[in-house]
Design a protein around this motif. Sequence first.
Motif, PDB file in Angstrom:
ATOM      1  N   THR A   9       0.821  -1.217   0.000  1.00  0.00           N
ATOM      2  CA  THR A   9       0.000   0.000   0.000  1.00  0.00           C
ATOM      3  C   THR A   9       0.849   1.258   0.000  1.00  0.00           C
ATOM      4  O   THR A   9       0.338   2.357   0.193  1.00  0.00           O
ATOM      5  CB  THR A   9      -0.948  -0.007   1.220  1.00  0.00           C
ATOM      6  N   CYS A  10       2.170   1.075  -0.174  1.00  0.00           N
ATOM      7  CA  CYS A  10       3.024   2.241  -0.362  1.00  0.00           C
ATOM      8  C   CYS A  10       2.633   2.924  -1.666  1.00  0.00           C
ATOM      9  O   CYS A  10       2.051   2.297  -2.576  1.00  0.00           O
ATOM     10  CB  CYS A  10       4.492   1.831  -0.452  1.00  0.00           C
ATOM     11  N   GLY A  11       2.998   4.214  -1.779  1.00  0.00           N
ATOM     12  CA  GLY A  11       2.703   4.921  -3.020  1.00  0.00           C
ATOM     13  C   GLY A  11       3.290   4.199  -4.220  1.00  0.00           C
ATOM     14  O   GLY A  11       2.658   4.120  -5.272  1.00  0.00           O
ATOM     15  N   ASP A  12       4.516   3.659  -4.077  1.00  0.00           N
ATOM     16  CA  ASP A  12       5.076   2.723  -5.048  1.00  0.00           C
ATOM     17  C   ASP A  12       4.963   1.362  -4.390  1.00  0.00           C
ATOM     18  O   ASP A  12       5.788   0.999  -3.542  1.00  0.00           O
ATOM     19  CB  ASP A  12       6.548   3.057  -5.339  1.00  0.00           C
ATOM     20  N   PRO A  13       3.958   0.601  -4.735  1.00  0.00           N
ATOM     21  CA  PRO A  13       3.710  -0.662  -4.007  1.00  0.00           C
ATOM     22  C   PRO A  13       4.959  -1.547  -3.944  1.00  0.00           C
ATOM     23  O   PRO A  13       5.617  -1.790  -4.960  1.00  0.00           O
ATOM     24  CB  PRO A  13       2.601  -1.310  -4.833  1.00  0.00           C
ATOM     25  N   GLY A  14       5.285  -1.989  -2.719  1.00  0.00           N
ATOM     26  CA  GLY A  14       6.437  -2.871  -2.520  1.00  0.00           C
ATOM     27  C   GLY A  14       7.774  -2.173  -2.526  1.00  0.00           C
ATOM     28  O   GLY A  14       8.817  -2.826  -2.500  1.00  0.00           O
ATOM     29  N   VAL A  15       7.779  -0.841  -2.546  1.00  0.00           N
ATOM     30  CA  VAL A  15       9.037  -0.079  -2.506  1.00  0.00           C
ATOM     31  C   VAL A  15       9.073   0.704  -1.206  1.00  0.00           C
ATOM     32  O   VAL A  15       8.152   1.486  -0.918  1.00  0.00           O
ATOM     33  CB  VAL A  15       9.167   0.872  -3.711  1.00  0.00           C
ATOM     34  N   CYS A  16      10.148   0.470  -0.402  1.00  0.00           N
ATOM     35  CA  CYS A  16      10.244   1.144   0.899  1.00  0.00           C
ATOM     36  C   CYS A  16      11.700   1.315   1.301  1.00  0.00           C
ATOM     37  O   CYS A  16      12.611   0.777   0.664  1.00  0.00           O
ATOM     38  CB  CYS A  16       9.481   0.363   1.969  1.00  0.00           C
ATOM     39  N   ASP A  17      11.911   2.038   2.378  1.00  0.00           N
ATOM     40  CA  ASP A  17      13.258   2.198   2.934  1.00  0.00           C
ATOM     41  C   ASP A  17      13.771   0.845   3.413  1.00  0.00           C
ATOM     42  O   ASP A  17      13.081   0.145   4.158  1.00  0.00           O
ATOM     43  CB  ASP A  17      13.215   3.209   4.089  1.00  0.00           C
ATOM     44  N   LYS A  18      14.986   0.453   3.001  1.00  0.00           N
ATOM     45  CA  LYS A  18      15.510  -0.886   3.298  1.00  0.00           C
ATOM     46  C   LYS A  18      15.822  -1.086   4.775  1.00  0.00           C
ATOM     47  O   LYS A  18      15.963  -2.215   5.237  1.00  0.00           O
ATOM     48  CB  LYS A  18      16.757  -1.148   2.458  1.00  0.00           C
ATOM     49  N   VAL A  19      15.974  -0.004   5.503  1.00  0.00           N
ATOM     50  CA  VAL A  19      16.277  -0.116   6.932  1.00  0.00           C
ATOM     51  C   VAL A  19      14.993  -0.110   7.756  1.00  0.00           C
ATOM     52  O   VAL A  19      14.737  -1.015   8.548  1.00  0.00           O
ATOM     53  CB  VAL A  19      17.208   1.025   7.384  1.00  0.00           C
ATOM     54  N   THR A  20      14.147   0.946   7.533  1.00  0.00           N
ATOM     55  CA  THR A  20      12.977   1.137   8.403  1.00  0.00           C
ATOM     56  C   THR A  20      11.708   0.492   7.871  1.00  0.00           C
ATOM     57  O   THR A  20      10.768   0.230   8.626  1.00  0.00           O
ATOM     58  CB  THR A  20      12.714   2.627   8.599  1.00  0.00           C
ATOM     59  N   GLY A  21      11.662   0.267   6.561  1.00  0.00           N
ATOM     60  CA  GLY A  21      10.421  -0.222   5.958  1.00  0.00           C
ATOM     61  C   GLY A  21       9.446   0.888   5.660  1.00  0.00           C
ATOM     62  O   GLY A  21       8.323   0.628   5.179  1.00  0.00           O
ATOM     63  N   HIS A  22       9.825   2.156   5.939  1.00  0.00           N
ATOM     64  CA  HIS A  22       8.931   3.284   5.685  1.00  0.00           C
ATOM     65  C   HIS A  22       8.742   3.457   4.188  1.00  0.00           C
ATOM     66  O   HIS A  22       9.698   3.354   3.403  1.00  0.00           O
ATOM     67  CB  HIS A  22       9.503   4.570   6.278  1.00  0.00           C
ATOM     68  N   CYS A  23       7.465   3.714   3.828  1.00  0.00           N
ATOM     69  CA  CYS A  23       7.173   3.943   2.412  1.00  0.00           C
ATOM     70  C   CYS A  23       7.820   5.232   1.947  1.00  0.00           C
ATOM     71  O   CYS A  23       7.872   6.227   2.682  1.00  0.00           O
ATOM     72  CB  CYS A  23       5.662   4.016   2.192  1.00  0.00           C
ATOM     73  N   ASN A  24       8.349   5.189   0.739  1.00  0.00           N
ATOM     74  CA  ASN A  24       9.034   6.365   0.202  1.00  0.00           C
ATOM     75  C   ASN A  24       8.026   7.303  -0.456  1.00  0.00           C
ATOM     76  O   ASN A  24       7.387   6.948  -1.434  1.00  0.00           O
ATOM     77  CB  ASN A  24      10.087   5.940  -0.823  1.00  0.00           C
ATOM     78  N   GLY A  25       7.868   8.464   0.082  1.00  0.00           N
ATOM     79  CA  GLY A  25       7.018   9.480  -0.548  1.00  0.00           C
ATOM     80  C   GLY A  25       5.593   9.489  -0.021  1.00  0.00           C
ATOM     81  O   GLY A  25       5.182  10.427   0.647  1.00  0.00           O
ATOM     82  N   SER A  26       4.781   8.484  -0.341  1.00  0.00           N
ATOM     83  CA  SER A  26       3.360   8.537   0.027  1.00  0.00           C
ATOM     84  C   SER A  26       2.765   7.148   0.035  1.00  0.00           C
ATOM     85  O   SER A  26       3.436   6.164  -0.289  1.00  0.00           O
ATOM     86  CB  SER A  26       2.606   9.421  -0.971  1.00  0.00           C
ATOM     87  N   CYS A  27       1.468   7.133   0.424  1.00  0.00           N
ATOM     88  CA  CYS A  27       0.716   5.878   0.457  1.00  0.00           C
ATOM     89  C   CYS A  27      -0.303   5.865  -0.686  1.00  0.00           C
ATOM     90  O   CYS A  27      -0.691   6.907  -1.221  1.00  0.00           O
ATOM     91  CB  CYS A  27      -0.029   5.744   1.775  1.00  0.00           C
ATOM     92  N   LEU A  28      -0.728   4.680  -1.054  1.00  0.00           N
ATOM     93  CA  LEU A  28      -1.835   4.566  -1.990  1.00  0.00           C
ATOM     94  C   LEU A  28      -3.081   5.204  -1.365  1.00  0.00           C
ATOM     95  O   LEU A  28      -3.188   5.321  -0.127  1.00  0.00           O
ATOM     96  CB  LEU A  28      -2.109   3.105  -2.316  1.00  0.00           C
ATOM     97  N   ALA A  29      -4.017   5.587  -2.230  1.00  0.00           N
ATOM     98  CA  ALA A  29      -5.266   6.184  -1.731  1.00  0.00           C
ATOM     99  C   ALA A  29      -5.952   5.222  -0.773  1.00  0.00           C
ATOM    100  O   ALA A  29      -6.058   4.020  -1.035  1.00  0.00           O
ATOM    101  CB  ALA A  29      -6.182   6.512  -2.910  1.00  0.00           C
ATOM    102  N   GLY A  30      -6.383   5.753   0.345  1.00  0.00           N
ATOM    103  CA  GLY A  30      -7.075   4.952   1.345  1.00  0.00           C
ATOM    104  C   GLY A  30      -6.208   4.498   2.499  1.00  0.00           C
ATOM    105  O   GLY A  30      -6.710   3.857   3.425  1.00  0.00           O
ATOM    106  N   TRP A  31      -4.890   4.907   2.428  1.00  0.00           N
ATOM    107  CA  TRP A  31      -3.977   4.429   3.472  1.00  0.00           C
ATOM    108  C   TRP A  31      -3.091   5.565   3.988  1.00  0.00           C
ATOM    109  O   TRP A  31      -2.797   6.527   3.280  1.00  0.00           O
ATOM    110  CB  TRP A  31      -3.087   3.320   2.910  1.00  0.00           C
ATOM    111  N   GLU A  32      -2.651   5.387   5.247  1.00  0.00           N
ATOM    112  CA  GLU A  32      -1.737   6.344   5.860  1.00  0.00           C
ATOM    113  C   GLU A  32      -0.815   5.624   6.822  1.00  0.00           C
ATOM    114  O   GLU A  32      -0.932   4.418   7.059  1.00  0.00           O
ATOM    115  CB  GLU A  32      -2.530   7.430   6.593  1.00  0.00           C
ATOM    116  N   GLY A  33       0.144   6.372   7.394  1.00  0.00           N
ATOM    117  CA  GLY A  33       1.134   5.803   8.313  1.00  0.00           C
ATOM    118  C   GLY A  33       2.493   5.669   7.639  1.00  0.00           C
ATOM    119  O   GLY A  33       2.610   5.680   6.406  1.00  0.00           O
TER     120      GLY A  33
END
Length: 423
Positions: free
Chosen positions: A340-364
């Motif tokens: 549900t990351c803005g780029d699905p399946g793409v995140c920070d390799k250390v924290t797992g935080h989504c890069n940039g934004s979330c898909l519509a309908g999601w936050e955090g």
Amino acid sequence: MAGMVLLVCCIWTVLLCLSVQAYENLALHQPAWQSSTAGSYAGAERAVDGLYTDLRWRGGQCAESDWDQTTAEWRVDLGGVRSIHHIVIQYATGNIVWDENNFYTEWFLGFSIYISNTTNKEDGVLCFRDTNYTRATIPNPVNITCPYHGRYVFYYNNRTHPPFPEGYSDDAYIRLCEVEVYDCPSPGYYGENCSLECPQNCQDGYCDSVKGTCLGCKPGYIGTRCNQECPDEYHGKQCAGKCSLTCVVPGRCDKVTGRCLGGCQAGWTGNMCKEDCSDGQYGYNCVENCSLTCGDSGKCDKITGHCVGGCRAGWTSDMCEKECGAGLFGKNCVGNCSMTCGDPGVCDKVTGHCNGSCLAGWEGNMCQNECPIGLYGANCFGNCSLTCGHPGKCDRVTGHCNGGCQRGWTGVMCEEGKRYKNN
């Protein structure tokens, strides 16, 4: 008669010296010491002054200890470590016949000779101890073969453990008119006229003055002439050291020093490869550094370099040198990036935080939370319309009103007002 005996003794002594003319008296005029002194006429140096024509007590040519002593010790300093072939001791006779009736014999019985490199005889070797002579058989002068090397020669006698053997005096005495220590005048030589050099691997260059056999070997060599190297896997003095099995070739080391040839096996260091790697190092000779991306930073197996306790977040593999692959994050890369990351399946390799934004309908941070009621869209930044049929309630993804619009509004998001005709 007494004069005749004295003359015979002197002639015998001269002949003895002539028979060993290749050797030199190393003790002559060297510093001497004794445990007690009978008087100014009887100092320790009297036994190395080269004078012994008058063999009387208080004759001024003999070293003499005080009365009523339980031990008596005398020594001479040869000025350096020297090889010794033999020692000649001329004891006092009183210038009378030397036989069982001569009272000096009882003071001579039981004596010992030590050779040492220090002023403590116990640090050295016992060259001779009288356990068999009697008043009738003890010779004077006495010639003692002593194939050792050292700096100090000791004469010692004691009367500390009565009862004493028959014929022994009750007290210990020094009555030394001359002590001669013979060997080649130059260290490192042997043989007739002391003209042959000792084998090159003899310890300190010393060898038997007659045969040339070594009195000890340099480290790395064995044999009577020290011409044999230590066997494989052994090193040091008398080849008593065992080469380390942690050498890069187990048991292969320098035969003199024991230093491993070619370095150490993985996990070990030091000249003899007996020290394990320090924390943070590993491999052959411990020259490699553990990865700082290990779970316990800088700590790894000292042989393989494999990280202890896994990897830090964002890294994987045995040595934690590889970054997480696409879609993975965290310690040992076992986490999956959120779809549900803005780029699905793409995140920070250390924290797992989504890069940039979330898909519509999601936050955090990891886009793991659905939008709460009243919000919609990417990162839930949109507010549901208050003109929805249920004010403030809409589709979390699109923002479309669920259940229609309030009266007077239209559109998927109830954003358009209706127009009414006049009746």
